[in-house]
Design an enzyme around this catalytic site. Structure first.
Site, short mmCIF file in Angstrom:
data_model
loop_
_atom_site.label_atom_id
_atom_site.label_comp_id
_atom_site.label_asym_id
_atom_site.label_seq_id
_atom_site.Cartn_x
_atom_site.Cartn_y
_atom_site.Cartn_z
N GLY A 284 0.86 -1.18 0.00
CA GLY A 284 0.00 0.00 0.00
C GLY A 284 0.89 1.22 0.00
O GLY A 284 1.05 1.93 -1.00
N TYR A 324 1.39 8.15 15.51
CA TYR A 324 2.57 7.29 15.56
C TYR A 324 3.84 8.04 15.93
O TYR A 324 4.92 7.44 15.97
CB TYR A 324 2.83 6.64 14.19
CG TYR A 324 1.68 5.90 13.56
CD1 TYR A 324 1.09 4.81 14.21
CD2 TYR A 324 1.22 6.24 12.30
CE1 TYR A 324 0.06 4.11 13.60
CE2 TYR A 324 0.19 5.54 11.69
CZ TYR A 324 -0.39 4.48 12.35
OH TYR A 324 -1.40 3.79 11.74
N CYS A 351 -7.63 21.80 18.50
CA CYS A 351 -7.50 22.14 19.91
C CYS A 351 -7.10 20.94 20.75
O CYS A 351 -7.90 20.39 21.51
CB CYS A 351 -8.77 22.81 20.41
SG CYS A 351 -8.90 24.45 19.69
N TYR A 380 -2.11 6.43 4.16
CA TYR A 380 -2.62 6.58 5.53
C TYR A 380 -2.68 8.06 5.89
O TYR A 380 -2.34 8.46 7.02
CB TYR A 380 -1.76 5.76 6.52
CG TYR A 380 -1.62 4.34 6.04
CD1 TYR A 380 -2.72 3.48 6.06
CD2 TYR A 380 -0.44 3.87 5.48
CE1 TYR A 380 -2.64 2.20 5.56
CE2 TYR A 380 -0.35 2.58 4.98
CZ TYR A 380 -1.46 1.75 5.03
OH TYR A 380 -1.37 0.49 4.53
C1 LIG Z 1 -2.50 -2.55 5.62
C2 LIG Z 1 -2.34 -3.86 4.94
C3 LIG Z 1 -1.43 -4.00 3.90
C4 LIG Z 1 -0.55 -2.90 3.39
O1 LIG Z 1 0.40 -2.42 4.24
P1 LIG Z 1 1.48 -1.37 3.70
O2 LIG Z 1 2.39 -1.16 4.84
O3 LIG Z 1 0.76 -0.13 3.32
O4 LIG Z 1 2.16 -1.98 2.53
C5 LIG Z 1 -1.37 -5.23 3.27
N1 LIG Z 1 -2.14 -6.28 3.66
C6 LIG Z 1 -3.02 -6.17 4.67
C7 LIG Z 1 -3.85 -7.34 5.05
C8 LIG Z 1 -3.15 -4.96 5.35
O5 LIG Z 1 -4.01 -4.88 6.37
#
Ligand SMILES: *Cc1c(COP(=O)(O)O)cnc(C)c1O
Length: 428
Positions: A284, A324, A351, A380
């Site tokens: 992702g 984070y 705030c 994200y």
């Molecule tokens: C969030 C997630 C990903 C992707 O994670 P990245 O760090 O953005 O690559 C892949 N598989 C599952 C099942 C997830 O929940």
């Protein structure tokens, strides 16, 4: 890591050939700006690195990182499949043009209604527990369906505790020791097991824990094959490939990573004589993380006990620094390469005292009205944004060859109120 910043002839930040200052003027701030070519490049880089090593390779883009329809369409055009974690993501993916066989639903603590929705949509179902398996079996149309399990390979990794999704503290997946039993139960209930899956965490720049997970998952797959004769169509190692957020971090060497992962995968595949399963990954962040910038304007310079630059975005717009403690590189958009001349806190407009994009950050001179660009705001970022403090969510634009399109309108006050109802007795 120098973040590959591009400038135009005036020295202003250029995103996909468009001047960041002009984008902010045209669309207002805070504004998310996504660079289409960068998304395509990132996808193709990881796809090529793995396909060069093993032809039967597939990417399931983890769309929770960024569910904007335009981003989803771009990746559909590139040939990606989708990792969806909720019915809402299944719905969005179908709308973006992905056929159900290109969508893998990996839920967590999934309700019967959600399982039913997944069944009816015809997507692939990846189960997180034997509870979900047993409940799925009772639903109409479940008989004979293809399933896979998410396995917790006992290792986890990530940029923050909240992002570690494997190991003995993790809520995700079936224990590795229980995997054979889970598949046996699935067969007994009339399902057709076709895959096995793990996802150990997010923001991983060190390949070692990932390799360990590949090792364990391949052994688990091998045991399931030996004991039950299940020949997997696909083995999915999840996502988690990191990107550098700080100047000190360096890029993941994706070709070396692919070589090592595929090397391990093949070694185990031959060891267990497993046929030729499709190797899947679910990146992702790697695909969309560095493709977007968050533009936000300084409206207040203030010297109290510390020096603050106050901006018009907050943790409702970009949560990662607050949630984070993440570092996001920030530049002054009219001269992104300007040398630092001070240390200053960059604070949002929410705030809450935790609403800071940076504490004591070395920055060039800042004055009210300056535009800042927060880097690596593609993953994200918008997808975690909220209306907290009754602030409408930001707009998003997509840039290609210097041209921009508004891909998400800025919310209005009406959007904040849109689902509220006053009971009759409170009407005035
Ligand atoms: C969030 C997630 C990903 C992707 O994670 P990245 O760090 O953005 O690559 C892949 N598989 C599952 C099942 C997830 O929940």
């Amino acid at each position: 890591m120098d973040f590959n910043l591009k400038t135009n002839e005036k020295g202003n930040l250029s995103i996909g050939g468009a001047n960041a200052l002009e984008l902010a003027e045209e669309y207002g701030t805070p504004l998310y700006v996504a660079d289409e070519d960068r998304i395509r490049d990132n996808y193709n880089r990881i796809n090529k690195a793995f396909t060069d090593q093993y032809k039967d390779f597939k990417i399931f883009y983890a769309c929770k990182a960024n569910t904007n329809l335009a981003v989803m369409r771009i990746l559909e055009e590139e040939g990606s499949s989708i990792d969806a974690v909720s019915p809402g993501e299944i719905y969005t993916s179908l709308l973006a043009g992905y056929s159900p066989d290109r969508i893998l639903f990996t839920g967590n603590n999934t309700t019967n209604e959600e399982l039913e929705f997944a069944l009816e949509s015809g997507v692939r179902i990846n189960l997180d527990s034997t509870s979900a398996l047993e409940r799925l079996a009772k639903l109409p149309g479940a008989e004979g369906r293809e399933i896979s399990f998410r396995v917790n390979p006992k290792v986890g990794a990530g940029h923050h505790d909240h992002c570690i999704t494997g190991g003995d503290l993790s809520k995700f997946g079936v224990m590795e020791e229980e995997a054979v039993n889970a598949y046996r139960q699935a067969i007994d209930l009339g399902f057709k097991p076709v895959g096995i899956h793990s996802h150990i965490g997010s923001g991983i720049l060190d390949p070692e824990p990932f390799k360990l997970a590949v090792h364990t998952l391949m052994d688990t797959a091998g045991h399931v094959y030996r004991e039950l004769g299940v020949e997997f169509d696909f083995i999915d190692f999840g996502g988690g490939m990191g990107i550098p957020y700080t100047p000190q971090e360096s890029l993941l060497d994706i070709n070396k990573f692919a070589e090592e992962i595929v090397g391990l995968f093949k070694e185990k595949m031959y060891q267990y004589n497993m046929g030729n399963p499709t190797l899947c990954l679910e990146p992702g962040r790697y695909i969309v993380g560095d493709a977007s910038y968050l533009l936000t304007r300084v409206n207040t310079i203030k010297h109290s006990y510390r020096k603050f630059a106050g901006v018009d975005a907050g943790f409702n717009t970009l949560l990662r620094p607050t949630m984070y403690g993440s570092y996001h590189h920030i530049v002054r958009a009219n001269d992104p390469l300007a040398e630092p001349s001070q240390e200053i806190d960059i604070a949002g407009n929410i705030c809450e005292s935790g609403d800071l994009f940076a504490r004591g950050r070395p920055m060039p001179d800042l004055k009210e009205g300056d535009l800042l660009a927060i880097l690596n705001a593609g993953a994200y970022a918008f997808s975690m944004s909220s209306q907290y403090n009754s602030r409408p969510r930001a707009a998003e634009v997509l840039v290609k060859d210097g041209e921009s399109d508004l891909i998400r309108e800025r919310e209005t006050f009406a959007d904040i109120l849109s689902k509220q109802n006053l009971p009759a007795r409170l009407l005035k």
